[in-house]
Design a protein around this motif. Structure first.
Motif, PDB file in Angstrom:
ATOM      1  N   SER A 126       0.825  -1.213   0.000  1.00 14.69           N
ATOM      2  CA  SER A 126       0.000   0.000   0.000  1.00 14.69           C
ATOM      3  C   SER A 126       0.853   1.254   0.000  1.00 14.69           C
ATOM      4  O   SER A 126       0.563   2.216  -0.719  1.00 14.69           O
ATOM      5  CB  SER A 126      -0.928  -0.005   1.224  1.00 14.69           C
ATOM      6  N   MET A 127       1.924   1.252   0.786  1.00 12.48           N
ATOM      7  CA  MET A 127       2.757   2.445   0.880  1.00 12.48           C
ATOM      8  C   MET A 127       3.666   2.629  -0.333  1.00 12.48           C
ATOM      9  O   MET A 127       4.011   3.755  -0.682  1.00 12.48           O
ATOM     10  CB  MET A 127       3.581   2.415   2.164  1.00 12.48           C
ATOM     11  N   ILE A 128       4.073   1.537  -0.983  1.00 19.15           N
ATOM     12  CA  ILE A 128       4.845   1.674  -2.217  1.00 19.15           C
ATOM     13  C   ILE A 128       3.996   2.383  -3.267  1.00 19.15           C
ATOM     14  O   ILE A 128       4.454   3.304  -3.955  1.00 19.15           O
ATOM     15  CB  ILE A 128       5.308   0.293  -2.726  1.00 19.15           C
ATOM     16  N   ALA A 129       2.727   1.970  -3.393  1.00 14.69           N
ATOM     17  CA  ALA A 129       1.828   2.622  -4.350  1.00 14.69           C
ATOM     18  C   ALA A 129       1.527   4.053  -3.939  1.00 14.69           C
ATOM     19  O   ALA A 129       1.512   4.961  -4.777  1.00 14.69           O
ATOM     20  CB  ALA A 129       0.531   1.820  -4.467  1.00 14.69           C
ATOM     21  N   PHE A 130       1.309   4.273  -2.652  1.00 12.75           N
ATOM     22  CA  PHE A 130       1.005   5.624  -2.169  1.00 12.75           C
ATOM     23  C   PHE A 130       2.187   6.559  -2.391  1.00 12.75           C
ATOM     24  O   PHE A 130       2.034   7.666  -2.906  1.00 12.75           O
ATOM     25  CB  PHE A 130       0.646   5.563  -0.684  1.00 12.75           C
ATOM     26  N   SER A 131       3.383   6.113  -2.003  1.00  6.87           N
ATOM     27  CA  SER A 131       4.580   6.940  -2.156  1.00  6.87           C
ATOM     28  C   SER A 131       4.884   7.214  -3.618  1.00  6.87           C
ATOM     29  O   SER A 131       5.348   8.301  -3.977  1.00  6.87           O
ATOM     30  CB  SER A 131       5.777   6.253  -1.487  1.00  6.87           C
ATOM     31  N   GLY A 132       4.606   6.222  -4.496  1.00  5.62           N
ATOM     32  CA  GLY A 132       4.864   6.420  -5.918  1.00  5.62           C
ATOM     33  C   GLY A 132       3.898   7.365  -6.590  1.00  5.62           C
ATOM     34  O   GLY A 132       4.185   7.903  -7.663  1.00  5.62           O
ATOM     35  N   GLY A 189      -5.919  -3.186  -0.767  1.00 10.50           N
ATOM     36  CA  GLY A 189      -4.907  -2.308  -1.331  1.00 10.50           C
ATOM     37  C   GLY A 189      -5.481  -1.383  -2.389  1.00 10.50           C
ATOM     38  O   GLY A 189      -5.196  -0.183  -2.407  1.00 10.50           O
ATOM     39  N   ALA A 190      -6.294  -1.935  -3.297  1.00 11.23           N
ATOM     40  CA  ALA A 190      -6.891  -1.129  -4.364  1.00 11.23           C
ATOM     41  C   ALA A 190      -7.844  -0.084  -3.809  1.00 11.23           C
ATOM     42  O   ALA A 190      -7.869   1.070  -4.254  1.00 11.23           O
ATOM     43  CB  ALA A 190      -7.619  -2.042  -5.358  1.00 11.23           C
ATOM     44  N   ARG A 191      -8.646  -0.469  -2.821  1.00  8.12           N
ATOM     45  CA  ARG A 191      -9.613   0.482  -2.261  1.00  8.12           C
ATOM     46  C   ARG A 191      -8.929   1.582  -1.461  1.00  8.12           C
ATOM     47  O   ARG A 191      -9.301   2.751  -1.530  1.00  8.12           O
ATOM     48  CB  ARG A 191     -10.625  -0.263  -1.393  1.00  8.12           C
ATOM     49  N   LYS A 192      -7.906   1.191  -0.689  1.00  6.36           N
ATOM     50  CA  LYS A 192      -7.237   2.191   0.143  1.00  6.36           C
ATOM     51  C   LYS A 192      -6.474   3.202  -0.686  1.00  6.36           C
ATOM     52  O   LYS A 192      -6.494   4.400  -0.378  1.00  6.36           O
ATOM     53  CB  LYS A 192      -6.305   1.492   1.141  1.00  6.36           C
ATOM     54  N   ILE A 193      -5.800   2.754  -1.750  1.00  5.92           N
ATOM     55  CA  ILE A 193      -5.013   3.700  -2.544  1.00  5.92           C
ATOM     56  C   ILE A 193      -5.944   4.700  -3.228  1.00  5.92           C
ATOM     57  O   ILE A 193      -5.657   5.896  -3.294  1.00  5.92           O
ATOM     58  CB  ILE A 193      -4.132   2.965  -3.589  1.00  5.92           C
ATOM     59  N   SER A 194      -7.100   4.240  -3.715  1.00  4.27           N
ATOM     60  CA  SER A 194      -8.054   5.154  -4.356  1.00  4.27           C
ATOM     61  C   SER A 194      -8.620   6.150  -3.357  1.00  4.27           C
ATOM     62  O   SER A 194      -8.673   7.361  -3.614  1.00  4.27           O
ATOM     63  CB  SER A 194      -9.193   4.362  -5.018  1.00  4.27           C
ATOM     64  N   LEU A 195      -9.043   5.649  -2.205  1.00  2.00           N
ATOM     65  CA  LEU A 195      -9.647   6.514  -1.194  1.00  2.00           C
ATOM     66  C   LEU A 195      -8.648   7.544  -0.685  1.00  2.00           C
ATOM     67  O   LEU A 195      -8.974   8.737  -0.573  1.00  2.00           O
ATOM     68  CB  LEU A 195     -10.165   5.656  -0.037  1.00  2.00           C
ATOM     69  N   ARG A 196      -7.432   7.119  -0.393  1.00  2.22           N
ATOM     70  CA  ARG A 196      -6.435   8.033   0.158  1.00  2.22           C
ATOM     71  C   ARG A 196      -6.032   9.108  -0.844  1.00  2.22           C
ATOM     72  O   ARG A 196      -6.015  10.305  -0.526  1.00  2.22           O
ATOM     73  CB  ARG A 196      -5.197   7.239   0.581  1.00  2.22           C
ATOM     74  N   ILE A 197      -5.695   8.693  -2.045  1.00  2.00           N
ATOM     75  CA  ILE A 197      -5.175   9.651  -3.021  1.00  2.00           C
ATOM     76  C   ILE A 197      -6.227  10.675  -3.411  1.00  2.00           C
ATOM     77  O   ILE A 197      -5.972  11.887  -3.413  1.00  2.00           O
ATOM     78  CB  ILE A 197      -4.655   8.911  -4.274  1.00  2.00           C
TER      79      ILE A 197
END
Length: 631
Positions: A71-77, A327-335
């Motif tokens: 999750s954090m690799i995708a978020f940081s990227g 992972g998919a839901r969290k990255i969408s919601l956070r970003i």
């Protein structure tokens, strides 16, 4: 490995599945029908200790990344200077309301794409899903073309971020009242900074992936904390009583949304490549052009959310359906949430007609709405801190992009799609689970970042970055088209196939144990497909408005389309020669190795065990639910 790659990519329409690990608890197995084992075949149990399966040298990646790492690799990227530095341009061109609306619109488009990818990967956990699923459901040539465009896009994105690092270090802010500068950035040549950070980015990517994952987790946490703090600070600046050294004497409130400002910017300025205004377009046409141009610019901010699937080959829980779903839901919601609130709060504290947002300013950092807001609120020290984080943000995005590009190149090598055997054999080699040669080859491509050091060559790199954005849009189009074919295949097999009852249940999206279902997902896929197609077709509207016509910029906006077609044609010619009758779609529509969740209690869903709200067990359940979404 040679036999594996030959089966994966050569000569038979039926795909031979890569080895995956599936987990089914003994309790779950005991409650299923006897046909369920057949539905899962072929199945390979993962050893209790995955560590025992590692080889220091070989051709295999190590599955050691946890959900929090992924999750954090995708978020940081994803969190980079698209928001921190690019939001100023969005505010100036579209106006405050228009800019916020653009971030929301593009957020819904990219979220639709990611949910398509997430559902397919949750049901069929495979390595490199961005390339594998188009091979299965569209055409092998399409999968080949997507793979190479995927690699090129992230390699160029990594180079562009290195240039952003070198430019952000050259910090100078001088509006006649406040003077800020970083002398070390101005005195040291740009090429030196590019060299330093390029070496660091490649070196970090050679660390064992477990170490890399921990570093990325720290980087992502820093970014998450910073952007949250930034949003709160912008809110405080907007409503607080101004400091004695602030540029204004009354709290700002909604001042920059009211007259003489407005929700949209009613005037669109046509500029040349040097930023000189050639003419203006007012009225409805001006508003539309401002919104459209801003939407195209905002795409760059969202590139990177697909990294959530790029880590599949190194995920410890590849066969855990809930892991990819969350992972998919969290990255969408956070970003989407952070980007929208970041742009909203920034638009309240900086006017769209600020000179530094409209061609003024002495450095890249001076164009940031957040630095402008800090300076004018009487917080110059905060401006220095913000710029330091912007440097850090660009650098970590370069690390992430290099990681993704190297893994894509490694996967292409596994499929014998990287040219001569002596090259392919070396690109497959791993040391401590890291494809060292693929990292080095990608690092070599990063040398194009030296084009961005000065003057006109910098414009060339900017054009390559524009092509990178178009390449990602083409990839998103393919993902949505793949999902629609996947959706059709599920329905056909469920209704008309000869599968057993247990097998049919695996393909039933209404089954409570179906891994990841979004309501109306086929409509989301259509929405993403149409939106990304329109963006690809009309992303080059700028050159048509300029006088004279900017041929080079036009080519940069559209070269990705013929490149994609030529890659498909090259694959067909290499495999079938000029026998056009053999050029038809090569796809397997393979739905083998599907998995289901192994529990009736779904991760991420709040289900309180007792009726009374304030019981101890309910509070514990609520706490665990909050942690699942935060970690």
């Amino acid at each position: 490995m040679t036999a594996f790659t030959e089966e994966m990519d050569h000569e038979k329409p039926e795909v031979v599945m890569p080895q995956i690990y599936e987990y089914v608890s003994e309790h779950t197995r005991s409650t299923l029908s006897p046909d369920f084992d057949f539905a899962l075949e072929p199945r390979i149990e993962e050893p209790p200790n995955v560590e025992d399966r590692r080889e220091r040298r070989g051709e295999s990646l190590w599955r050691v990344l946890n959900e929090r790492h992924i999750s954090m690799i995708a978020f940081s990227g994803t969190i980079g200077n698209g928001l921190f530095l690019g939001s100023g341009t969005s505010l100036a061109v579209a106006g405050p309301g228009g800019a916020v609306l653009c971030y929301i619109i593009m957020g819904t488009v990219i979220s639709s794409v990611i949910s398509c990818l997430g559902e397919m990967t949750s049901l069929m956990p495979v390595n490199a899903p961005v390339m594998e699923f188009p091979r299965r459901f569209l055409d092998r040539g399409v999968g080949f073309a997507v793979g190479w465009m995927y690699w090129f896009a992230y390699a160029i994105l990594a180079a562009d971020e290195l240039v952003a690092v070198s430019n952000t270090i050259k910090f100078r802010y001088d509006d006649g009242r406040t003077f800020l500068n970083w002398k070390i950035g101005e005195d040291v040549d740009t090429a030196v900074w590019i060299t330093v950070f390029l070496v660091l980015a490649v070196t970090i990517n050679m660390f064992p992936v477990k170490v890399f994952g921990e570093l990325e987790y720290v980087f992502g946490c820093i970014k998450l904390i910073f952007i949250t703090m930034l949003i709160m600070l912008m809110l405080v600046i907007d409503v607080m009583k101004p400091r004695s050294n602030a540029y204004y004497t009354q709290s700002l409130g909604s001042k920059y949304w009211n007259n003489p400002y407005s929700f949209f910017n009613p005037v669109y300025s046509v500029t040349d490549e040097n930023g000189n205004i050639q003419r203006t377009i007012a009225g409805a046409a001006g508003i539309f052009l401002g919104m459209w141009t801003t939407i195209i610019n905002v795409i760059f901010s969202y590139v990177g959310m697909d990294i959530i699937a790029a880590t599949a080959a190194e995920s410890k829980k590849l066969a855990d359906a809930e892991s990819m779903k969350m992972g998919a839901r969290k990255i969408s919601l956070r970003i989407i949430t952070l980007y929208t609130f970041g742009m909203l709060m920034g638009s309240f504290v900086v006017p769209r007609d600020h000179p530094f947002l409209n061609g003024g300013g002495q450095s890249v950092g001076s164009h940031s709405i957040f630095i402008i807001a800090a300076v004018e609120a009487g917080l110059p020290s905060a401006a220095h801190f913000f710029n330091a984080i912007f440097v850090f943000s660009s650098f970590t995005c370069s690390i992430n992009s290099t990681y993704v590009a190297s893994r894509v190149l490694y996967t292409l090598a596994l499929r014998d799609q990287t040219g001569p055997e002596f090259i392919t054999r070396r690109l497959r080699q791993c040391r401590s689970g890291v494809p060292i040669r693929a990292v080095m080859a990608t690092g070599f491509i990063l040398l194009v970042s030296y084009l961005g050091s000065t003057g006109a060559p910098g414009q060339r790199l900017s054009e390559l970055a524009s092509n990178c954005t178009v390449s990602c849009l083409i990839m998103y189009i393919v993902i949505c088209a793949t999902y629609l074919k996947f959706f059709q295949t599920l329905a056909y097999v469920k209704n008309y196939g000869n599968a057993s009852e247990a097998q049919a249940a695996m393909y039933d999206r209404d089954n409570p144990r179906y891994p990841y279902k979004s309501h109306g997902q086929w409509l989301k896929a259509c929405y993403g497909l149409v939106a990304c197609t329109l963006l690809v077709l009309f992303n080059g509207v700028g050159p048509f408005l300029e006088h004279p016509f900017d041929t080079r910029r036009f080519i940069a906006s559209y070269i990705g389309v013929p490149a994609f077609v030529f890659l498909i044609l090259g694959y067909k010619i290499k495999k079938h020669g000029l026998k056009l009758q053999n050029w038809g779609p090569e796809r397997s529509n393979d739905l083998k190795n599907t998995i289901q969740t192994n529990s009736d209690v779904r991760v991420g869903r709040l289900e309180l065990p007792y009726e009374g709200l304030w019981t101890r067990e309910n509070l514990r359940t609520f706490g665990r639910w909050v942690w699942v979404w935060l970690k």
